[in-house]
Enzyme design. Structure first.
Site, mmCIF file in Angstrom:
data_model
loop_
_atom_site.group_PDB
_atom_site.id
_atom_site.type_symbol
_atom_site.label_atom_id
_atom_site.label_comp_id
_atom_site.label_asym_id
_atom_site.label_seq_id
_atom_site.Cartn_x
_atom_site.Cartn_y
_atom_site.Cartn_z
ATOM 1 N N ARG A 222 -40.122 4.470 40.016
ATOM 2 C CA ARG A 222 -38.798 3.876 39.894
ATOM 3 C C ARG A 222 -38.191 3.861 41.295
ATOM 4 O O ARG A 222 -38.648 4.560 42.196
ATOM 5 C CB ARG A 222 -37.914 4.730 38.988
ATOM 6 N N HIS A 223 -37.144 3.105 41.468
ATOM 7 C CA HIS A 223 -36.379 3.111 42.718
ATOM 8 C C HIS A 223 -35.746 4.487 42.925
ATOM 9 O O HIS A 223 -35.663 5.293 41.990
ATOM 10 C CB HIS A 223 -35.286 2.046 42.619
ATOM 11 N N ASN A 229 -26.827 4.942 38.769
ATOM 12 C CA ASN A 229 -27.467 6.095 38.109
ATOM 13 C C ASN A 229 -26.551 7.314 38.202
ATOM 14 O O ASN A 229 -26.391 8.069 37.241
ATOM 15 C CB ASN A 229 -28.801 6.480 38.782
ATOM 16 N N ARG A 274 -31.820 -1.973 44.635
ATOM 17 C CA ARG A 274 -32.280 -0.578 44.631
ATOM 18 C C ARG A 274 -33.786 -0.437 44.809
ATOM 19 O O ARG A 274 -34.251 0.559 45.355
ATOM 20 C CB ARG A 274 -31.777 0.157 43.380
ATOM 21 N N GLU A 294 -34.976 -4.945 36.094
ATOM 22 C CA GLU A 294 -34.731 -4.052 34.961
ATOM 23 C C GLU A 294 -34.351 -4.852 33.710
ATOM 24 O O GLU A 294 -33.869 -5.999 33.813
ATOM 25 C CB GLU A 294 -33.610 -3.051 35.324
ATOM 26 N N HIS A 360 -38.226 -0.371 37.729
ATOM 27 C CA HIS A 360 -37.130 0.269 36.988
ATOM 28 C C HIS A 360 -37.660 0.969 35.738
ATOM 29 O O HIS A 360 -38.786 0.725 35.315
ATOM 30 C CB HIS A 360 -36.123 -0.806 36.570
HETATM 31 O O1 F6P Z 1 -30.033 3.926 33.483
HETATM 32 C C1 F6P Z 1 -30.975 3.327 34.289
HETATM 33 C C2 F6P Z 1 -31.637 2.165 33.578
HETATM 34 O O2 F6P Z 1 -32.629 1.665 34.423
HETATM 35 C C3 F6P Z 1 -30.687 1.046 33.139
HETATM 36 O O3 F6P Z 1 -30.408 0.097 34.119
HETATM 37 C C4 F6P Z 1 -31.411 0.461 31.946
HETATM 38 O O4 F6P Z 1 -30.576 -0.300 31.110
HETATM 39 C C5 F6P Z 1 -31.940 1.727 31.308
HETATM 40 O O5 F6P Z 1 -32.259 2.604 32.352
HETATM 41 C C6 F6P Z 1 -33.180 1.511 30.459
HETATM 42 O O6 F6P Z 1 -33.431 2.674 29.725
HETATM 43 P P1 F6P Z 1 -33.056 2.740 28.165
HETATM 44 O O7 F6P Z 1 -33.839 1.623 27.556
HETATM 45 O O8 F6P Z 1 -33.525 4.100 27.735
HETATM 46 O O9 F6P Z 1 -31.583 2.543 27.988
#
Ligand code: F6P
Length: 412
Positions: A222-223, A229, A274, A294, A360
């Site tokens: 990941r970044h 975050n 990122r 992402e 991501h």
């Molecule tokens: O929180 C970081 C992130 O990369 C968000 O940008 C993204 O929506 C999420 O994680 C994805 O994870 P989850 O599907 O568990 O919400």
């Protein structure tokens, strides 16, 4: 993209001499199609034989002149085909029938059966005339087969070569009038396609033509931690936090330790800041893919999970219930992500040089699920911590995963 549950059912039948890589190809195919959301399963005749008659038959068992054994083998092949058809009549969408199917007569009888069941049939023939590839296949897979447990290596190799010879005598390659088929020669050096039409089989053929048999690892991360975050916000295009910028430096130091400049490491990022900033200290040329962005949270972009729960409880609950299929309003679902990164994975399968992918959380979950052939339902729930580099090494029997956490430690 919804889960592809309905539509025509397909039986994919492998064709080829022993030790040509049919099972490897069948396994990759099952992994790929299941990952795309098509209920897919392999039906392996060798495994049926071992279950029904126990392992360890010597080469004489595979000699067509051995009438008794030939009858037994035909029975097992039929049982495995029955099982595949039963499964297709029920929940299955694509069955991969993994057997030698090496004569025209055998394939004709499969074709008749598939037609009677109203499924679609595709043959995949694996041809290898490079002795080095056959030898590598023999050593990598057959020596570890339960058929040769406890048998000294030289004896096992000699027996298996005789087993191949029995099939060679009767082998008939696919001909133009045998319907839809694809022939892969010498690990994809040549691909011949015959009467292949339609979306699913087209996708199968495209995947197979790019598939390399290699143990080349893939590195994923990941970044570094982003400002979003830090505040628990999802999506967006935030820059790195101070800790995230430090991770970018640790990553660069780690990469310099692992790869020599001659390794020609390729670095792929998403188009979001990122990931681009995380790759910057590497000082290498990077390619950025929109497909690696992402998951798009639509109207929820920039919100915290608590804000989503408070202002859109129905959406929050729907996602909690089915994170795989749930699509954010005006955004994406995990299935959408899987389908858009398909092309990145096909490109990765084709690559021969090492690649580091900086992307991501949701995208990494989908990539790891593909390489490790995990059940699709597990994808949205995989642990994917920040500041960790993941090395995935494909082997003949699956994929090894190593995770190296790099400083600084952060949550999320
Ligand atoms: O929180 C970081 C992130 O990369 C968000 O940008 C993204 O929506 C999420 O994680 C994805 O994870 P989850 O599907 O568990 O919400």
């Amino acid at each position: 993209m919804d889960r592809p549950r309905r539509g025509r059912k397909h039986l994919i039948a492998m064709v080829g001499l022993p030790a040509r890589g049919k099972t490897f190809t069948a396994r990759k195919l099952v992994g790929y199609l299941s990952w795309l959301g098509y209920p897919t399963q392999a039906f392996n005749v060798g495994e049926h034989r071992r279950v029904t008659h126990g392992p360890g038959q010597s080469h004489q068992y595979f000699d067509p002149a051995n009438r008794e054994a030939a009858k037994q083998r035909a029975g097992i092949a039929e049982e495995a085909l029955d099982e595949a058809c039963r499964w297709l009549r029920g929940a299955g969408r694509i069955a991969v029938y993994d057997a030698t199917n090496s004569t025209r007569e055998r394939r004709q009888s499969i074709a008749e059966r598939v037609e009677a069941e109203d499924f679609e049939l595709l043959f995949i023939e694996i041809v290898n005339d490079d002795p080095a590839i056959i030898e590598a296949n023999l050593r990598e897979t057959k020596l570890r087969s339960p058929d040769y447990e406890g048998v000294p290596e030289a004896q096992a190799l000699a027996d298996f070569r005789k087993r191949i010879a029995h099939y060679e005598n009767a082998y008939q390659t696919l001909e133009e009038d045998e319907g839809a088929w694809v022939r892969l020669r010498n690990r994809g050096a040549q691909v011949v396609i015959n009467r292949v039409y339609g979306y699913i089989v087209g996708r199968v053929v495209f995947f197979l033509s790019n598939l390399q048999v290699s143990n080349r690892p893939v590195w994923l991360t990941r970044h570094g931690q982003s400002v979003y975050n830090l505040h628990g916000r999802i999506g967006g295009d935030a820059s790195l936090s101070a800790q995230g910028a430090e991770y970018a430096l640790s990553l660069a130091a780690h990469v310099r330790e692992v790869f020599s400049p001659e390794a020609h490491l390729d670095v792929w990022t998403s188009t979001l800041r990122r990931t681009v900033l995380t790759a910057e200290p590497l000082g290498l040329q990077t390619g950025s893919w929109r497909a690696l962005d992402e998951i798009h949270a639509g109207v929820c972009e920039g919100m915290t999970y608590e804000e989503v729960e408070r202002s859109m409880p129905g959406e929050f609950e729907a996602r909690r219930r089915d994170k795989l299929e749930y699509r954010y309003p005006r955004g994406e679902s995990y299935l959408d992500v899987i389908n858009r990164i398909d092309r990145v994975l096909i490109e990765l399968e084709r690559y021969r040089t090492p690649v580091l992918v900086v992307t991501h959380r949701a995208v990494l979950r989908a990539m790891v699920a593909y390489f490790k052939q995990l059940p699709i339902e597990e994808t949205p729930h995989l642990e994917m911590p920040l500041h960790t580099i993941i090395k995935l090494t494909p082997t003949a029997y699956g994929c090894l995963e190593e995770r190296v956490p790099l400083p600084p430690r952060v949550e999320g």
